[in-house]
Design an enzyme around this catalytic site. Structure first.
Site, PDB file in Angstrom:
ATOM      1  N   HIS A 197      14.623  83.164  28.910  1.00 32.75           N
ATOM      2  CA  HIS A 197      15.670  82.671  29.829  1.00 32.75           C
ATOM      3  C   HIS A 197      16.230  83.811  30.694  1.00 32.75           C
ATOM      4  O   HIS A 197      17.412  84.147  30.620  1.00 32.75           O
ATOM      5  CB  HIS A 197      16.792  81.966  29.056  1.00 32.75           C
ATOM      6  CG  HIS A 197      17.555  80.988  29.917  1.00 32.75           C
ATOM      7  ND1 HIS A 197      17.999  79.779  29.463  1.00 32.75           N
ATOM      8  CD2 HIS A 197      17.962  81.052  31.228  1.00 32.75           C
ATOM      9  CE1 HIS A 197      18.640  79.138  30.443  1.00 32.75           C
ATOM     10  NE2 HIS A 197      18.622  79.897  31.520  1.00 32.75           N
ATOM     11  N   ARG A 227      15.104  73.590  32.767  1.00 28.52           N
ATOM     12  CA  ARG A 227      15.675  73.546  31.425  1.00 28.52           C
ATOM     13  C   ARG A 227      14.583  73.138  30.438  1.00 28.52           C
ATOM     14  O   ARG A 227      13.665  72.384  30.793  1.00 28.52           O
ATOM     15  CB  ARG A 227      16.805  72.518  31.354  1.00 28.52           C
ATOM     16  CG  ARG A 227      18.089  72.967  32.020  1.00 28.52           C
ATOM     17  CD  ARG A 227      18.803  74.065  31.241  1.00 28.52           C
ATOM     18  NE  ARG A 227      20.079  74.433  31.844  1.00 28.52           N
ATOM     19  CZ  ARG A 227      20.265  75.509  32.617  1.00 28.52           C
ATOM     20  NH1 ARG A 227      19.279  76.329  32.875  1.00 28.52           N
ATOM     21  NH2 ARG A 227      21.467  75.763  33.111  1.00 28.52           N
TER      22      ARG A 227
HETATM   23  C1  GLV Z   1      20.963  79.473  34.223  1.00 22.60           C
HETATM   24  O1  GLV Z   1      20.212  78.926  33.495  1.00 22.60           O
HETATM   25  C2  GLV Z   1      21.923  78.831  35.092  1.00 22.60           C
HETATM   26  O2  GLV Z   1      22.099  77.606  35.030  1.00 22.60           O
HETATM   27  O3  GLV Z   1      22.555  79.554  35.884  1.00 22.60           O
END
Ligand code: GLV
Length: 309
Positions: free
Chosen positions: A272, A224
């Site tokens: 992401h 993260r």
């Molecule tokens: C993606 O970031 C997840 O947590 O699946």
């Protein structure tokens, strides 16, 4: 009894179709379609609006549309006592292992420098070094981190692992806890972070930790954004303590267009995408979770709120 689907980034249609096939008796409501809040028994969510879940008085379970649950736990009004279930591996482990292998090979094979050289038509051979000299450290050894570590080891990289509490994985030199981190970081030429975001791991990628890594080491962040102290990364790169970073997650997403990461020559930014929830991969797991709950049992993946994952 209804299932409420909430995500501003995942299309609901494949999920609606999958539920219609597997559990046709369970009404499927997509937020913000109107409906009675009292009817909602299950919430299938990604980054739910804070306060939304506390308005559902008969909620029996909250299911995360991803592996992480920080997007749920951050809600100050999160209803107490309602189990939260996360997806353990719905295709994420393979995707993230591929991303990690790509990132490690990118740095080992000097792609960062070759791309810079190409922009100046500069023909200069650089040595990738021996794979056995590229120790890779994986932070986070759950289902996903364990798979990443094993796939990197299968490519011939010596792999170390670090986790908050002790874990053993065949062929992986494992460390844990604060003292383990002090031993792990100096050995890791590339660090791949896949930790869950919790109060203990927030900001773990900071100047103090970068200083423990070998000079010129690389950081790959697929955990993260809040694991990373952004200014510390920029300082460590500019000082040469770190050689480069590949980043997939950010404190603010989408990464603002004026953010210095976008234009930094030693940073690769991806939006992401290292591990995404693909309905065709994840739907059988989600449906099994709901069926298990319907039988009055607890499925695997129940989150321990005190640990944060
Ligand atoms: C993606 O970031 C997840 O947590 O699946």
């Amino acid at each position: 009894m209804t299932l409420l689907f909430y995500s501003e980034t995942d299309a609901p249609e494949p999920w609606r179709d999958a539920f219609a096939r597997a559990l046709p008796q369970l009404p499927f409501r997509v937020w913000p379609e109107p409906g009675a809040d009292e009817a909602v028994r299950y919430a299938l969510v990604w980054k739910p609006e804070p306060g939304l879940l506390s308005r559902l008085p008969n909620l029996k379970a909250i299911v995360s549309l991803g592996a992480g649950v920080d997007h749920i736990l951050r809600d100050p009004q999160l209803p107490q006592g309602v189990p939260i279930i996360r997806l353990l591996d719905a295709g994420f482990a393979q995707q993230m292992a591929e991303y990690s292998a790509y990132a490690v090979l990118h740095f080992q094979h000097r792609m960062q420098e070759f791309l810079a050289q190409q922009s100046n038509a500069d023909w200069r051979q650089l040595d990738p070094g021996l794979t056995r000299d590229w120790n890779v450290g994986v932070m986070g050894l759950g289902v996903i981190g364990g798979h990443i570590a094993q796939r990197l080891a299968a490519l011939g990289f010596p792999v170390l692992g670090w986790s908050r509490s002790a874990r053993r994985i065949d062929g992986i030199d494992s460390f844990h806890g604060d003292s383990g981190l002090q031993q792990f970081l100096p050995r890791a030429r590339v660090v791949v972070n896949v930790l869950p975001l919790t109060p203990e791991t927030e900001g773990i990628l900071d100047a103090r930790r970068f200083a423990l890594m070998p000079r010129g080491a690389f950081v790959v962040n697929i955990g993260r954004g809040a694991h990373l102290i952004e200014q510390d990364l920029l300082d460590a790169l500019d000082a040469g303590q770190l050689g480069g970073a590949m980043l997939d997650v950010f404190r603010k997403e989408p990464l603002p267009s004026d953010h210095p990461f976008w234009r930094h020559p030693k940073i690769v930014v991806t939006p992401h995408v290292a591990g995404v929830t693909i309905p065709s991969e994840a739907e059988s797991q989600v449906i099994e979770i709901v069926k298990t709950l319907e039988r009055g049992e607890m499925p695997p993946g129940v989150v321990d709120r005190s640990r944060g994952y």
